[in-house]
Write a protein that holds these residues in place. Structure first.
Motif, PDB file in Angstrom:
ATOM      1  N   GLY A  81      29.986  32.234  66.515  1.00  0.00           N
ATOM      2  CA  GLY A  81      30.197  30.786  66.454  1.00  0.00           C
ATOM      3  C   GLY A  81      30.317  30.097  67.802  1.00  0.00           C
ATOM      4  O   GLY A  81      30.635  28.899  67.854  1.00  0.00           O
ATOM      5  N   TYR A  82      30.015  30.790  68.878  1.00  0.00           N
ATOM      6  CA  TYR A  82      30.204  30.212  70.216  1.00  0.00           C
ATOM      7  C   TYR A  82      29.278  29.021  70.474  1.00  0.00           C
ATOM      8  O   TYR A  82      29.635  28.100  71.207  1.00  0.00           O
ATOM      9  N   TYR A  83      28.083  29.050  69.875  1.00  0.00           N
ATOM     10  CA  TYR A  83      27.143  27.939  70.047  1.00  0.00           C
ATOM     11  C   TYR A  83      27.078  27.067  68.795  1.00  0.00           C
ATOM     12  O   TYR A  83      26.128  26.308  68.600  1.00  0.00           O
ATOM     13  N   ALA A  84      28.086  27.152  67.951  1.00  0.00           N
ATOM     14  CA  ALA A  84      28.098  26.373  66.712  1.00  0.00           C
ATOM     15  C   ALA A  84      27.954  24.866  66.938  1.00  0.00           C
ATOM     16  O   ALA A  84      27.275  24.197  66.145  1.00  0.00           O
ATOM     17  N   PRO A  85      28.549  24.294  67.992  1.00  0.00           N
ATOM     18  CA  PRO A  85      28.374  22.837  68.183  1.00  0.00           C
ATOM     19  C   PRO A  85      26.919  22.415  68.315  1.00  0.00           C
ATOM     20  O   PRO A  85      26.524  21.359  67.817  1.00  0.00           O
ATOM     21  N   LEU A  86      26.107  23.242  68.964  1.00  0.00           N
ATOM     22  CA  LEU A  86      24.676  22.922  69.088  1.00  0.00           C
ATOM     23  C   LEU A  86      23.982  23.071  67.739  1.00  0.00           C
ATOM     24  O   LEU A  86      23.170  22.224  67.350  1.00  0.00           O
ATOM     25  N   ALA A  87      24.280  24.137  67.009  1.00  0.00           N
ATOM     26  CA  ALA A  87      23.672  24.347  65.700  1.00  0.00           C
ATOM     27  C   ALA A  87      24.038  23.219  64.733  1.00  0.00           C
ATOM     28  O   ALA A  87      23.205  22.765  63.941  1.00  0.00           O
ATOM     29  N   GLU A  88      25.281  22.760  64.802  1.00  0.00           N
ATOM     30  CA  GLU A  88      25.720  21.671  63.928  1.00  0.00           C
ATOM     31  C   GLU A  88      25.044  20.353  64.309  1.00  0.00           C
ATOM     32  O   GLU A  88      24.707  19.537  63.430  1.00  0.00           O
ATOM     33  N   ALA A  89      24.826  20.142  65.610  1.00  0.00           N
ATOM     34  CA  ALA A  89      24.115  18.940  66.048  1.00  0.00           C
ATOM     35  C   ALA A  89      22.672  18.962  65.558  1.00  0.00           C
ATOM     36  O   ALA A  89      22.121  17.927  65.157  1.00  0.00           O
ATOM     37  N   LEU A  90      22.055  20.130  65.578  1.00  0.00           N
ATOM     38  CA  LEU A  90      20.701  20.261  65.040  1.00  0.00           C
ATOM     39  C   LEU A  90      20.697  19.939  63.552  1.00  0.00           C
ATOM     40  O   LEU A  90      19.832  19.184  63.076  1.00  0.00           O
ATOM     41  N   ALA A  91      21.632  20.500  62.794  1.00  0.00           N
ATOM     42  CA  ALA A  91      21.690  20.258  61.356  1.00  0.00           C
ATOM     43  C   ALA A  91      21.864  18.772  61.062  1.00  0.00           C
ATOM     44  O   ALA A  91      21.225  18.222  60.147  1.00  0.00           O
ATOM     45  N   ASP A  92      22.710  18.100  61.826  1.00  0.00           N
ATOM     46  CA  ASP A  92      22.915  16.657  61.640  1.00  0.00           C
ATOM     47  C   ASP A  92      21.615  15.890  61.890  1.00  0.00           C
ATOM     48  O   ASP A  92      21.281  14.944  61.162  1.00  0.00           O
ATOM     49  N   ALA A  93      20.884  16.290  62.943  1.00  0.00           N
ATOM     50  CA  ALA A  93      19.634  15.601  63.280  1.00  0.00           C
ATOM     51  C   ALA A  93      18.582  15.835  62.206  1.00  0.00           C
ATOM     52  O   ALA A  93      17.856  14.908  61.815  1.00  0.00           O
ATOM     53  N   VAL A  94      18.477  17.071  61.713  1.00  0.00           N
ATOM     54  CA  VAL A  94      17.505  17.369  60.658  1.00  0.00           C
ATOM     55  C   VAL A  94      17.834  16.566  59.401  1.00  0.00           C
ATOM     56  O   VAL A  94      16.950  15.971  58.768  1.00  0.00           O
ATOM     57  N   ALA A  95      19.106  16.524  59.026  1.00  0.00           N
ATOM     58  CA  ALA A  95      19.515  15.766  57.846  1.00  0.00           C
ATOM     59  C   ALA A  95      19.198  14.276  57.998  1.00  0.00           C
ATOM     60  O   ALA A  95      18.844  13.598  57.026  1.00  0.00           O
ATOM     61  N   LYS A  96      19.286  13.783  59.230  1.00  0.00           N
ATOM     62  CA  LYS A  96      19.046  12.361  59.495  1.00  0.00           C
ATOM     63  C   LYS A  96      17.568  12.010  59.400  1.00  0.00           C
ATOM     64  O   LYS A  96      17.206  10.969  58.854  1.00  0.00           O
ATOM     65  N   TYR A  97      16.707  12.864  59.917  1.00  0.00           N
ATOM     66  CA  TYR A  97      15.290  12.512  60.041  1.00  0.00           C
ATOM     67  C   TYR A  97      14.386  13.129  58.974  1.00  0.00           C
ATOM     68  O   TYR A  97      13.245  12.701  58.820  1.00  0.00           O
ATOM     69  N   ALA A  98      14.866  14.118  58.240  1.00  0.00           N
ATOM     70  CA  ALA A  98      14.027  14.777  57.243  1.00  0.00           C
ATOM     71  C   ALA A  98      13.777  13.856  56.053  1.00  0.00           C
ATOM     72  O   ALA A  98      14.672  13.159  55.586  1.00  0.00           O
ATOM     73  N   THR A  99      12.557  13.887  55.564  1.00  0.00           N
ATOM     74  CA  THR A  99      12.189  13.115  54.380  1.00  0.00           C
ATOM     75  C   THR A  99      11.943  14.077  53.213  1.00  0.00           C
ATOM     76  O   THR A  99      11.937  15.297  53.385  1.00  0.00           O
ATOM     77  N   GLU A 100      11.751  13.534  52.042  1.00  0.00           N
ATOM     78  CA  GLU A 100      11.447  14.357  50.867  1.00  0.00           C
ATOM     79  C   GLU A 100      10.169  15.162  51.106  1.00  0.00           C
ATOM     80  O   GLU A 100       9.202  14.654  51.659  1.00  0.00           O
ATOM     81  N   ARG A 101      10.182  16.446  50.741  1.00  0.00           N
ATOM     82  CA  ARG A 101       9.055  17.357  50.889  1.00  0.00           C
ATOM     83  C   ARG A 101       8.646  17.516  52.364  1.00  0.00           C
ATOM     84  O   ARG A 101       7.473  17.652  52.706  1.00  0.00           O
ATOM     85  N   CYS A 102       9.649  17.509  53.204  1.00  0.00           N
ATOM     86  CA  CYS A 102       9.452  17.624  54.651  1.00  0.00           C
ATOM     87  C   CYS A 102       8.943  19.025  55.017  1.00  0.00           C
ATOM     88  O   CYS A 102       9.376  20.030  54.461  1.00  0.00           O
ATOM     89  N   VAL A 103       8.020  19.093  55.979  1.00  0.00           N
ATOM     90  CA  VAL A 103       7.557  20.354  56.545  1.00  0.00           C
ATOM     91  C   VAL A 103       8.149  20.485  57.941  1.00  0.00           C
ATOM     92  O   VAL A 103       7.888  19.653  58.822  1.00  0.00           O
ATOM     93  N   LEU A 104       8.986  21.511  58.131  1.00  0.00           N
ATOM     94  CA  LEU A 104       9.641  21.734  59.416  1.00  0.00           C
ATOM     95  C   LEU A 104       9.081  23.011  60.036  1.00  0.00           C
ATOM     96  O   LEU A 104       8.998  24.048  59.381  1.00  0.00           O
ATOM     97  N   LEU A 105       8.706  22.927  61.308  1.00  0.00           N
ATOM     98  CA  LEU A 105       8.174  24.070  62.043  1.00  0.00           C
ATOM     99  C   LEU A 105       9.167  24.457  63.135  1.00  0.00           C
ATOM    100  O   LEU A 105       9.443  23.667  64.033  1.00  0.00           O
ATOM    101  N   ASP A 106       9.706  25.679  63.045  1.00  0.00           N
ATOM    102  CA  ASP A 106      10.638  26.187  64.052  1.00  0.00           C
ATOM    103  C   ASP A 106       9.860  27.050  65.041  1.00  0.00           C
ATOM    104  O   ASP A 106       9.412  28.148  64.719  1.00  0.00           O
ATOM    105  N   ILE A 107       9.706  26.543  66.253  1.00  0.00           N
ATOM    106  CA  ILE A 107       8.906  27.195  67.290  1.00  0.00           C
ATOM    107  C   ILE A 107       9.801  28.107  68.119  1.00  0.00           C
ATOM    108  O   ILE A 107      10.748  27.649  68.759  1.00  0.00           O
ATOM    109  N   GLY A 108       9.502  29.398  68.120  1.00  0.00           N
ATOM    110  CA  GLY A 108      10.358  30.346  68.827  1.00  0.00           C
ATOM    111  C   GLY A 108      11.680  30.501  68.104  1.00  0.00           C
ATOM    112  O   GLY A 108      12.752  30.260  68.659  1.00  0.00           O
TER     113      GLY A 108
END
Length: 270
Positions: A65-92
Motif C-alpha cells: 500500500g505504499y503507493y496507494a495514494p497514486l493508485a487511488e488518484a488514478l481510480a478517481d480519474a478513471v471514474a470521472k472520465y470513463a463513459t458507458e462501454r469505455c475501452v481502456l488501454l493500460d500501456i506497460g
C-alpha cells in the motif's frame, strides 16, 4: 463488444478462433494457459522488459500500500472520465497493480480493459489478478490495436510513444500519465549515494494533447523492514546502475523513511 486487437504482422483485425487469435490473412497467435497472447514480433521480441526479480519485488512492495495514494488518484480519474462501454488501454501494465484500480473504477460501466507489457513475466503476473478483458505482450512503440479505438489510455512509468498514443486514441480520447516528482525516493537516494540528485522536472506539454488537470501527490512513507527496502530498490532503475559498494549500504538498514512524489496528469487528444 467487438475487440480491437490487430495483427502485428499485417495490421488486420484479429478474432478468437479456438485457442488462438487469427487474422484473415492466416497469421495466428496462440493464447497461453494464463489467458494472454504474445503479439510481440521482430527485433522487439528479444527485448524482455522487466525481469522476474523486478516484477516480484514490485508486486510485494505495491501490495504493502505504499503507493496507494497514486493508485487511488488514478481510480478517481478513471471514474470521472470513463463513459458507458469505455475501452481502456493500460500501456506497460507491469504486474497489474494500477490496472486493478482502473478496473475497479470501471465497474458498472460495461467497459473493457486491454492491458499489455513488453515483459512476459509482467503479463503473467497481471493475469493472476483477472482484471483485464484482453491481456497481451507487446511494445509501446508498436501497439497492436486498431486506430482510434481507445477511449482512455493509462501510462504509468512506461515508455512513451506520442505517435502511437495519437493513433490509438479516439478523437477527444483521454490520456492519463504519471510522472515522478523532484523529491521522489529522496530518502532512498540519500541512503545509497554520497551526492544524491533530484529528479528533473518533466515537461508536461505534449503536442497533440491538451492538459485537462493535474494531481500532485507527496508524502513520506516508512519502510519497516529490510525486505521492504530491498523490494523498493529492486523495482527501480537504480538497482542496475548502482555500484556493489553503494548497494551494500542498504543491506544493513532495518527501516527507512523516504519521500514519494508523483504528478498524475490527465490529457485530452485534440
Amino acid at each position: 463488444m467487438k475487440q480491437i486487437l490487430s495483427c502485428p504482422v499485417c495490421g488486420a483485425s484479429l478474432s478468437v478462433k479456438d485457442k488462438s487469435y487469427a487474422c484473415p490473412a492466416g497469421h495466428s497467435f496462440d493464447i497461453a494457459k494464463q489467458g494472454y497472447v504474445n503479439l510481440l514480433i521482430g527485433q522487439s521480441a528479444v527485448t524482455h522488459g522487466d525481469n522476474a526479480l523486478m516484477i516480484t519485488s514490485r508486486n510485494r512492495f505495491l501490495s504493502g500500500g505504499y503507493y496507494a495514494p497514486l493508485a487511488e488518484a488514478l481510480a478517481d480519474a478513471v471514474a470521472k472520465y470513463a463513459t458507458e462501454r469505455c475501452v481502456l488501454l493500460d500501456i506497460g501494465c507491469g504486474e497489474g497493480y494500477y490496472t486493478a484500480h482502473a478496473a475497479k473504477a470501471l465497474e458498472g460501466k460495461n467497459g473493457q480493459i486491454y492491458a499489455f507489457d513488453i515483459s512476459k513475466d509482467a503479463v503473467k503476473a497481471t493475469s493472476k489478478r483477472h482484471v483485464a478483458s484482453h491481456l497481451f505482450v507487446a511494445s509501446a512503440y508498436a501497439v497492436p490495436v486498431s486506430g482510434e479505438s481507445v477511449d482512455i489510455a493509462t501510462l504509468f512509468f512506461s515508455p512513451f510513444c506520442r505517435e502511437e498514443l495519437l493513433r490509438v486514441l479516439k478523437q477527444n480520447g483521454i490520456l492519463m500519465m504519471a510522472y515522478p516528482g523532484k523529491k521522489h525516493l529522496w530518502g532512498l537516494k540519500r541512503a545509497i549515494y554520497d551526492l544524491p540528485y533530484e529528479n528533473k522536472p518533466e515537461d508536461t506539454a505534449i503536442e497533440g494533447f491538451a492538459l485537462l488537470e493535474g494531481v500532485h501527490i507527496s508524502k513520506e512513507i516508512l519502510l519497516p523492514d529490510n525486505e521492504s527496502i530491498m523490494d523498493l530498490f529492486a523495482m527501480t532503475p537504480y538497482y542496475y546502475k548502482t555500484s556493489e559498494k553503494d548497494k551494500a549500504k542498504l543491506t544493513s538498514l532495518s527501516s527507512l523513511t523516504t519521500e514519494i512524489e508523483f504528478h498524475l496528469c490527465v490529457y485530452k487528444k485534440l
